[in-house]
Design an enzyme around this catalytic site. Sequence first.
Site, short mmCIF file in Angstrom:
data_model
loop_
_atom_site.label_atom_id
_atom_site.label_comp_id
_atom_site.label_asym_id
_atom_site.label_seq_id
_atom_site.Cartn_x
_atom_site.Cartn_y
_atom_site.Cartn_z
N SER A 33 5.20 -1.96 0.10
CA SER A 33 6.35 -2.35 1.08
C SER A 33 7.63 -2.76 0.46
O SER A 33 8.33 -1.49 0.43
CB SER A 33 5.16 -3.30 1.73
OG SER A 33 5.96 -3.52 3.30
N ASP A 36 0.70 2.91 9.52
CA ASP A 36 1.76 2.46 8.79
C ASP A 36 3.25 2.89 9.75
O ASP A 36 3.02 4.46 9.60
CB ASP A 36 1.33 3.01 7.34
CG ASP A 36 2.73 1.45 6.65
OD1 ASP A 36 3.62 1.28 6.95
OD2 ASP A 36 2.28 1.32 5.90
N HIS A 86 -0.31 -0.70 7.95
CA HIS A 86 0.30 -1.45 7.11
C HIS A 86 -0.93 -2.53 6.49
O HIS A 86 -1.48 -3.37 6.69
CB HIS A 86 1.47 -2.22 7.12
CG HIS A 86 2.59 -2.43 6.33
ND1 HIS A 86 3.01 -0.86 5.25
CD2 HIS A 86 3.26 -3.50 6.18
CE1 HIS A 86 4.06 -1.94 4.62
NE2 HIS A 86 3.83 -3.33 4.91
#
Length: 313
Positions: free
Chosen positions: A155, A255, A285
């Site tokens: 991330s 995502d 995500h």
Amino acid sequence: MSGSDHLVDPELRPLLAMISDAFTPTLESLPAMRMRSDAGARMFGGAGAPEARVEVAPPGVEVRLQIPPGGGAGGAIYHIHGGGFVVGSAAAADARNWQRAVAFDAVVVSVEYRLAPEVAFPGPLEDCYAGLRWLAANAAALGVDPGRIVVVGESAGGGLAAALALLARDRGGPRLAGQVLAYPMLDHRTAGPDDPYGNRYAGDHIWTQEANRFGWRCMQGDYDLSEDGLAYFSPARAADLADLPPTFIGVGALDLFVDEDLDFAARLGRAGVPVEAHLYPGAFHAFDLAADSAVAQRFADDIASAVRRMLKG
């Protein structure tokens, strides 16, 4: 119901029920979110890890080491945690990094970079660079081959890893053997007024458009996008991707970062960088928190294969 709900992998739905409201950050909610994020990371990371060895890299950046039994086989993983630039900690990843150390027989060093908005760009990235320089400088003492260091980030940590690879290239080192980017946060324009992607099925879950705008605002601080350094702030904006290390990118099809990640992978390939990209259907995500799901296991296997290949140097 969100627009992408019908596309979610059924095995991932219980995860949504558990943490669907986990990332709705505001300045007021950040302290509580940070506590919850660290607690969640420890819960999902497992137990049984030894206490990390803590060192301080000049000019005062904490790094946390997990060293496998026997000291490792000469490679090192440099880990950068996620959290949208605003939450998360290296300490909360100790158990996961111990698992990495054992699985890959490699020294794992995780950097405790400062979080935004208290410290905005370029501070967090400079912390990451300081930790990498410390690892390279202390490679011999750690039994690490400085030519076999792989940066791993997820991330926001994946975005910082990509920025770090650019910064290390442009400053003449340390040279990385590879970068492994798990659903990296690469483009500040995503979900903003200048969003070049406009994917209506992306970003409904876990890390949303609202959260993304907040994270990037915090990271930007007073930085003027017209100034030098845009590539290090937002790696997707880098004009030159040549001479970067071999790269792995994995991202879920739902995502928020899917388009920026796939575009970055394609641009790396066009720049002559060895790149491996994976797209996981039905995945949002941080889907790999549902570790027992088939799609998360495929993701873990793909990452493991890439890390082992890169660690060979």
